[in-house]
Design a protein around this motif. Sequence first.
Motif, PDB file in Angstrom:
ATOM      1  N   ASN A 209       0.846  -1.412  -0.246  1.00 20.87           N
ATOM      2  CA  ASN A 209       0.092   0.118  -0.145  1.00 20.87           C
ATOM      3  C   ASN A 209       0.711   1.167   0.036  1.00 20.87           C
ATOM      4  N   ASP A 210       2.044   0.925   0.080  1.00 21.35           N
ATOM      5  CA  ASP A 210       2.792   2.340  -0.142  1.00 21.35           C
ATOM      6  C   ASP A 210       3.255   2.795  -1.756  1.00 21.35           C
ATOM      7  N   VAL A 211       2.898   1.831  -2.524  1.00 19.28           N
ATOM      8  CA  VAL A 211       3.500   1.832  -3.880  1.00 19.28           C
ATOM      9  C   VAL A 211       2.418   2.631  -4.726  1.00 19.28           C
ATOM     10  N   TYR A 212       2.516   3.695  -5.455  1.00 13.85           N
ATOM     11  CA  TYR A 212       1.782   4.468  -6.127  1.00 13.85           C
ATOM     12  C   TYR A 212       2.298   5.015  -7.381  1.00 13.85           C
ATOM     13  N   ALA A 213       1.254   5.583  -8.056  1.00 15.96           N
ATOM     14  CA  ALA A 213       1.664   6.205  -9.511  1.00 15.96           C
ATOM     15  C   ALA A 213       0.634   7.542  -9.543  1.00 15.96           C
ATOM     16  N   VAL A 214       1.268   8.664 -10.183  1.00 15.24           N
ATOM     17  CA  VAL A 214       0.575   9.697 -10.299  1.00 15.24           C
ATOM     18  C   VAL A 214       0.715  10.306 -11.818  1.00 15.24           C
ATOM     19  N   MET A 215      -0.635  10.674 -12.334  1.00 16.61           N
ATOM     20  CA  MET A 215      -0.600  11.209 -13.660  1.00 16.61           C
ATOM     21  C   MET A 215      -1.119  12.858 -13.429  1.00 16.61           C
ATOM     22  N   VAL A 216      -0.133  13.718 -14.024  1.00 18.36           N
ATOM     23  CA  VAL A 216      -0.306  15.043 -13.995  1.00 18.36           C
ATOM     24  C   VAL A 216      -0.719  15.717 -15.181  1.00 18.36           C
ATOM     25  N   SER A 217      -1.893  16.128 -15.456  1.00 16.60           N
ATOM     26  CA  SER A 217      -2.165  16.967 -16.953  1.00 16.60           C
ATOM     27  C   SER A 217      -2.675  18.687 -16.408  1.00 16.60           C
ATOM     28  N   THR A 218      -3.014  19.217 -17.461  1.00 14.18           N
ATOM     29  CA  THR A 218      -3.239  20.639 -17.088  1.00 14.18           C
ATOM     30  C   THR A 218      -4.593  20.732 -16.218  1.00 14.18           C
ATOM     31  N   ASN A 219      -5.442  19.709 -16.583  1.00 11.39           N
ATOM     32  CA  ASN A 219      -6.811  19.828 -16.092  1.00 11.39           C
ATOM     33  C   ASN A 219      -6.991  18.943 -14.938  1.00 11.39           C
ATOM     34  N   SER A 220      -6.295  17.856 -14.663  1.00 13.11           N
ATOM     35  CA  SER A 220      -6.556  16.824 -13.778  1.00 13.11           C
ATOM     36  C   SER A 220      -5.257  16.179 -13.260  1.00 13.11           C
ATOM     37  N   ILE A 221      -5.486  15.657 -12.049  1.00 13.40           N
ATOM     38  CA  ILE A 221      -4.392  15.064 -11.212  1.00 13.40           C
ATOM     39  C   ILE A 221      -5.172  13.781 -10.870  1.00 13.40           C
ATOM     40  N   TYR A 222      -4.403  12.591 -11.324  1.00 10.94           N
ATOM     41  CA  TYR A 222      -5.055  11.048 -10.947  1.00 10.94           C
ATOM     42  C   TYR A 222      -3.843  10.399 -10.632  1.00 10.94           C
ATOM     43  N   GLN A 223      -4.246   9.597  -9.408  1.00  2.93           N
ATOM     44  CA  GLN A 223      -3.316   8.603  -8.769  1.00  2.93           C
ATOM     45  C   GLN A 223      -3.999   7.121  -8.593  1.00  2.93           C
ATOM     46  N   ILE A 224      -3.046   5.892  -8.839  1.00  7.89           N
ATOM     47  CA  ILE A 224      -3.464   4.716  -8.982  1.00  7.89           C
ATOM     48  C   ILE A 224      -2.846   4.075  -7.568  1.00  7.89           C
ATOM     49  N   ARG A 225      -3.695   3.374  -6.792  1.00  9.85           N
ATOM     50  CA  ARG A 225      -3.179   2.697  -5.713  1.00  9.85           C
ATOM     51  C   ARG A 225      -3.728   1.000  -5.568  1.00  9.85           C
TER      52      ARG A 225
END
Length: 303
Positions: A209-225
């Motif tokens: 549960n410490d592993v993560y990925a983040v995607m950053v764009s102009t209009n949004s920020i998403y993360q997966i866990r």
Amino acid sequence: MRYEKQIVRGEMIDEVAKSGSGSADAPACRACHDRNGGLIIGTPGNPIDTGPVVIPSPGGGGPTNPFPPDNPTIPIPGVIIIPNNPPGNDPCSKIKGQKGTAAYNQKINDLKGKTGEKKETGYSQKANGEFTYHSKASTNEGSNSLSLPDATVYKDVSGYMHTHVDNTIEINDNGDEVTRTGIKMFSPADVDYFMDMLANAQAAGRPLNDVYAVMVSTNSIYQIRFTGTAGQVKTFTDDQMKTFSDPYIKQMENSKNLASDFLKFLKDNMRIEGVNLYRMQQMGKTTEIKLGPDGKTKESDCP
């Protein structure tokens, strides 16, 4: 403490002296208790000393009351159920912790300012918390891909964040203007790297549960866990990854709900279970997005 109830011939009756505390040898208690912690039951003319009375834990292992009531009111110890993600270790709490750190916010701010560039940029984070900046990216007519540390060599990487850049207008070889569009959602390659990090963490005995990925764009920020079990961690070969590109583009380029179609692609095409998506406001709420059994996404705001 004196009891509010006592057992007499298998029935519960109110005790006369039911308030206060003190020794069972006190005058108010001697009518019902002997000097050894037992109970005096029966009638005044025919008293019966039960000896010490012990209420056993579920499963036995101790003496029992000789006159058990039909409907006992004495509480039985409850069963403690430990959730898969105890408080503080669930994804929402992990993300809240991230957003409360200066180092994480500085990296997000930096990437938000680079979504207008032509190539992706990002950061990787080691299990010890150390961040490394990455700007080496390949770009061509059909893709834009950031180079992250080789997961087969750098096995201590536990997270990464990267940009998906804005659409750009370019001149092709024929001199025509061409708009290069990107999908503002995690790609199969992004998920592949995420699964590699999970596999490395699992092999090293680190919390998944410490592993993560983040995607950053102009209009949004998403993360997966990852919210699944150890048995749901899987990795992919290069040949397998090649089969995902075209179906992903076909499903996502005209999508009206990127979050929903992304989760469906994970489940139906990549056969991945136990990965949740989180839509994040940099200074506001975080929303958890899950795919329900009916194939529809369910959203709930993190506490």
